[in-house]
Scaffold this motif. Structure first.
Motif, PDB file in Angstrom:
ATOM      1  N   GLY A  84      33.303  30.019  10.914  1.00 30.86           N
ATOM      2  CA  GLY A  84      34.251  31.148  11.331  1.00 30.86           C
ATOM      3  C   GLY A  84      34.222  31.626  12.724  1.00 30.86           C
ATOM      4  N   ARG A  85      33.219  31.133  13.617  1.00 33.51           N
ATOM      5  CA  ARG A  85      33.042  31.579  14.920  1.00 33.51           C
ATOM      6  C   ARG A  85      34.155  30.902  15.883  1.00 33.51           C
ATOM      7  NH1 ARG A  85      28.345  32.332  12.301  1.00 33.51           N
ATOM      8  NH2 ARG A  85      27.225  34.093  12.284  1.00 33.51           N
ATOM      9  N   GLU A  86      34.558  30.162  15.535  1.00 31.70           N
ATOM     10  CA  GLU A  86      35.458  29.147  16.224  1.00 31.70           C
ATOM     11  C   GLU A  86      36.727  28.928  15.429  1.00 31.70           C
ATOM     12  OE1 GLU A  86      32.254  26.543  18.983  1.00 31.70           O
ATOM     13  OE2 GLU A  86      33.721  25.584  18.042  1.00 31.70           O
ATOM     14  N   VAL A  87      37.814  29.039  16.324  1.00 32.73           N
ATOM     15  CA  VAL A  87      39.133  28.648  15.800  1.00 32.73           C
ATOM     16  C   VAL A  87      39.880  28.167  16.752  1.00 32.73           C
ATOM     17  CG1 VAL A  87      41.353  29.694  14.696  1.00 32.73           C
ATOM     18  CG2 VAL A  87      39.237  30.830  14.414  1.00 32.73           C
ATOM     19  N   THR A  88      40.455  26.979  16.623  1.00 37.11           N
ATOM     20  CA  THR A  88      41.018  25.981  17.681  1.00 37.11           C
ATOM     21  C   THR A  88      42.439  25.895  17.206  1.00 37.11           C
ATOM     22  OG1 THR A  88      38.954  24.915  18.034  1.00 37.11           O
ATOM     23  CG2 THR A  88      40.962  23.930  18.878  1.00 37.11           C
ATOM     24  N   PHE A  89      43.382  26.009  18.105  1.00 33.45           N
ATOM     25  CA  PHE A  89      45.004  25.754  17.980  1.00 33.45           C
ATOM     26  C   PHE A  89      45.188  24.545  18.678  1.00 33.45           C
ATOM     27  CE2 PHE A  89      43.914  30.202  16.973  1.00 33.45           C
ATOM     28  CZ  PHE A  89      44.513  30.502  15.830  1.00 33.45           C
ATOM     29  N   GLN A  90      46.237  23.643  18.182  1.00 35.51           N
ATOM     30  CA  GLN A  90      46.733  22.706  18.823  1.00 35.51           C
ATOM     31  C   GLN A  90      48.236  22.842  18.705  1.00 35.51           C
ATOM     32  OE1 GLN A  90      45.069  19.951  19.835  1.00 35.51           O
ATOM     33  NE2 GLN A  90      43.302  20.166  19.131  1.00 35.51           N
ATOM     34  N   LEU A  91      48.969  22.956  20.036  1.00 35.88           N
ATOM     35  CA  LEU A  91      50.312  23.397  20.516  1.00 35.88           C
ATOM     36  C   LEU A  91      51.089  22.094  20.241  1.00 35.88           C
ATOM     37  CD1 LEU A  91      49.596  25.686  23.637  1.00 35.88           C
ATOM     38  CD2 LEU A  91      49.584  26.294  21.055  1.00 35.88           C
ATOM     39  N   HIS A  92      52.226  22.295  20.004  1.00 40.43           N
ATOM     40  CA  HIS A  92      53.476  21.432  20.071  1.00 40.43           C
ATOM     41  C   HIS A  92      53.545  21.070  21.702  1.00 40.43           C
ATOM     42  CE1 HIS A  92      54.957  21.354  15.932  1.00 40.43           C
ATOM     43  NE2 HIS A  92      54.685  22.615  16.094  1.00 40.43           N
ATOM     44  N   ASP A  93      53.772  19.904  21.707  1.00 39.30           N
ATOM     45  CA  ASP A  93      54.115  19.496  23.338  1.00 39.30           C
ATOM     46  C   ASP A  93      55.351  19.644  23.886  1.00 39.30           C
ATOM     47  OD1 ASP A  93      55.738  17.519  22.029  1.00 39.30           O
ATOM     48  OD2 ASP A  93      54.232  15.916  22.479  1.00 39.30           O
ATOM     49  N   ASP A  94      56.416  20.488  23.473  1.00 39.47           N
ATOM     50  CA  ASP A  94      57.661  20.382  23.668  1.00 39.47           C
ATOM     51  C   ASP A  94      58.363  21.841  23.882  1.00 39.47           C
ATOM     52  OD1 ASP A  94      57.866  20.501  20.998  1.00 39.47           O
ATOM     53  OD2 ASP A  94      59.617  19.224  21.068  1.00 39.47           O
ATOM     54  N   ILE A  95      57.368  22.838  23.828  1.00 38.88           N
ATOM     55  CA  ILE A  95      57.848  24.244  23.932  1.00 38.88           C
ATOM     56  C   ILE A  95      58.210  24.540  25.401  1.00 38.88           C
ATOM     57  CG2 ILE A  95      57.161  26.626  23.181  1.00 38.88           C
ATOM     58  CD1 ILE A  95      54.956  25.334  21.286  1.00 38.88           C
ATOM     59  N   LEU A  96      59.381  25.207  25.376  1.00 29.28           N
ATOM     60  CA  LEU A  96      59.799  25.749  26.642  1.00 29.28           C
ATOM     61  C   LEU A  96      59.764  27.306  26.524  1.00 29.28           C
ATOM     62  CD1 LEU A  96      62.695  23.407  27.765  1.00 29.28           C
ATOM     63  CD2 LEU A  96      60.091  23.263  28.544  1.00 29.28           C
ATOM     64  N   CYS A  97      59.426  27.883  27.747  1.00 33.08           N
ATOM     65  CA  CYS A  97      59.662  29.396  27.873  1.00 33.08           C
ATOM     66  C   CYS A  97      61.090  29.482  28.194  1.00 33.08           C
ATOM     67  CB  CYS A  97      58.768  29.702  28.897  1.00 33.08           C
ATOM     68  SG  CYS A  97      56.909  29.643  28.542  1.00 33.08           S
ATOM     69  N   HIS A  98      61.409  30.939  28.217  1.00 27.84           N
ATOM     70  CA  HIS A  98      62.915  31.133  28.534  1.00 27.84           C
ATOM     71  C   HIS A  98      63.095  30.969  30.054  1.00 27.84           C
ATOM     72  CE1 HIS A  98      62.897  34.183  25.004  1.00 27.84           C
ATOM     73  NE2 HIS A  98      63.278  33.009  24.581  1.00 27.84           N
ATOM     74  N   ASP A  99      62.172  30.775  30.949  1.00 20.12           N
ATOM     75  CA  ASP A  99      62.430  30.387  32.316  1.00 20.12           C
ATOM     76  C   ASP A  99      62.512  29.165  32.377  1.00 20.12           C
ATOM     77  OD1 ASP A  99      59.905  29.675  32.372  1.00 20.12           O
ATOM     78  OD2 ASP A  99      59.089  31.611  32.939  1.00 20.12           O
TER      79      ASP A  99
END
Length: 515
Positions: A84-99
């Motif tokens: 429980g001392r490491e939590v790893t997140f894999q992001l989607h590869d096509d997310i765009l910010c509003h800019d």
């Protein structure tokens, strides 16, 4: 400059050139509320009005599904390791910010580092847990290192307080005041304080976790959030078509519910728990018998029926329905039940009676008919010889007042009707672990139990520890649950708001409106 190199001027130009254009009539949703937000910055405020607005502009790594369980959102997957001392997140590869720039692990790290900074941390820094490092593993992988296991960390990554900020916000001179860049379904356009907030559809939005049917951008072009403090003004605006959705005053609920032109939406599983708490630094409430006497003296069912009818539910647990550990039958077995005779016996033991009435202050904050609830309580207490004076104030003043009363050694007894909203029993750690949110009741045995609720990762084992905390709070009448959710969590919409839904923990969803 950040890696993206966006400037405030460039962002303003982007909003101007990609807006509704051509002077055409926009398809807009107008939502009227009783107050304004505090900030566009999720690290600078805690109010529900602010959180609901952030939910339109930003997304979090995770989302709550229809059952209130964490599911993927900006993160397509996550893993918990090292006990429980490491939590790893894999992001989607096509997310765009509003800019228009990519959302990557760098944005996650920038958001978290900002929230945990020593100089100007998030107001909710304690809820992030014992994070020691946020590591960018690669462009789409981010790893949180924690000093100790923290059971509430994963669900917290679905909360609005962990809204992910694009790091281009660092280049905005007035981020949080009149500028904000996120990845959510709505882009920020303008905020006229005390009047309205204008948002426009994020054309690049892809829904990856919100409980709505629409997989892409909202159907409507604009979402306008107006401030209308007067309840009757909001109702009149709804009836004339000036606005499409309102938070209705309770006295108008029945007429709106019976009108086929409008639909009444009631939020369920809000996580909100209204409860009584006591100043225990002085008599009479430094004695558990006095606290239990108050709990025995009040007929909560009657009071709620008089004030709210069927719009709220009696809550018997220190956390609300839908939150881990909530079991109405279990809590009822450990909480003082309505028993005026038992209340009299306890008062007599303490030396109170006709010739020496207990004098107390009943306090709460404005709105939601809470003052009416206290008036019923006042009458019920008077029947047992308890003289209660009611004080109602704004929520900021009440928070400060509760802390002040908890540090006074003289004066009348003090009781307040308080409400906290949270999706996890960790709310009890924030409230009652030493020194406590309001510097009130604390106990070494309770501290040990509360620490165990944070470090126990197995769901069933954690639920058992959470219920041990319930037993302590209820049997000692420290936290006396009263009701959930309260009429504030109701919405009335016209046919132009068809498709509006409420997600878990009172999250307004406009993605399907206008379909």
């Amino acid at each position: 400059m950040t890696r993206k190199g966006i400037t405030a001027a460039a962002l303003a130009l982007a909003v101007t050139t990609t807006g509704l254009g051509g002077g055409a009539q926009a398809q807009e949703i107008v939502w009227a509320r009783d107050g304004d937000i505090d900030s566009l910055d999720p690290h600078r405020a805690t109010s529900t009005l602010s959180r609901q607005l952030w939910y339109q502009i930003y997304d979090s790594l995770l989302e709550f599904d229809e059952n209130g369980r964490p599911t993927g959102n900006l993160a397509r997957d996550w893993t918990v390791a090292d006990g429980g001392r490491e939590v790893t997140f894999q992001l989607h590869d096509d997310i765009l910010c509003h800019d228009g720039t990519p959302f990557t692990a760098e944005d996650v790290k920038w958001t978290a580092d900002r929230a945990l900074s020593e100089d100007n941390p998030s107001i909710t820094k304690a809820s992030w847990g014992p994070i020691t490092e946020v590591e960018v593993v690669d462009e789409l992988t981010v790893r949180f290192h924690l000093e100790t296991p923290f059971a509430a960390f994963v669900p917290f990554m679905a909360d609005q307080f962990t809204s992910m900020l694009c790091d281009s916000n660092a280049e905005l001179e007035r981020f949080g005041v009149d500028a904000a860049v996120g990845t959510g379904p709505w882009r920020f356009v303008d905020w006229t304080k005390g009047d309205e907030i204008v948002l426009e559809r994020n054309e690049d939005y892809v829904n990856r976790g919100r409980p709505v049917e629409n997989p892409g951008p909202p159907h409507a072009e604009q979402l306008i959030v107006r401030t209308m403090p007067e309840g009757q003004t909001r109702v009149a605006a709804l009836r004339t078509g000036e606005v499409d959705l309102i938070v209705p005053p309770i006295e108008e609920v029945e007429s709106l519910r019976g009108d086929p032109n409008f639909e009444l939406h009631v939020a369920e599983g809000t996580g909100q728990n209204m409860f009584l708490e006591f100043a225990v630094s002085r008599p009479p409430f430094d004695d558990v018998r006095a606290r239990r006497a108050i709990a025995h003296a009040l007929d909560f069912e009657m009071a709620l029926g008089i004030v709210f009818g069927d719009l709220v539910q009696r809550e018997r647990c220190p956390v609300s329905r839908g939150v881990l550990g909530n079991d109405q039958d279990f809590c009822a077995r450990h909480a003082p039940e309505y028993d005026p005779q038992k209340a009299r016996e306890l008062l007599n033991e303490l030396g109170y009676g006709p010739d020496n009435p207990m004098e107390v202050i009943l306090a709460t904050w404005y709105g939601d008919n809470r003052d009416d609830v206290l008036q019923v309580f006042q009458n019920q207490l008077r029947q047992l010889g308890i003289e209660a004076e009611i004080e109602v104030m704004d929520i900021g003043t009440l928070n400060a007042r509760v802390k002040q009363e908890n540090n006074r050694t003289e004066g009348p007894g003090f009781i307040d009707l308080m409400g906290w909203t949270w999706f996890d029993p960790d709310v009890l750690y924030l409230l009652w672990h030493s020194p406590g949110a309001y510097e009130g009741y604390t106990d070494p045995e309770l501290d040990e139990l509360l620490e165990a609720t944070r470090t126990t990762l197995d769901r069933e084992e954690r639920e058992a520890v959470v219920q041990d905390v319930f037993v302590h709070l209820l049997e000692n009448a420290v936290h006396v649950p009263v009701y959930t959710p309260g009429w504030l969590w109701m919405y009335a919409g016209s046919e132009d708001a068809a498709g509006f839904t409420i997600g878990p923990f009172n999250r307004p969803l406009f993605n399907d409106v206008g379909r």
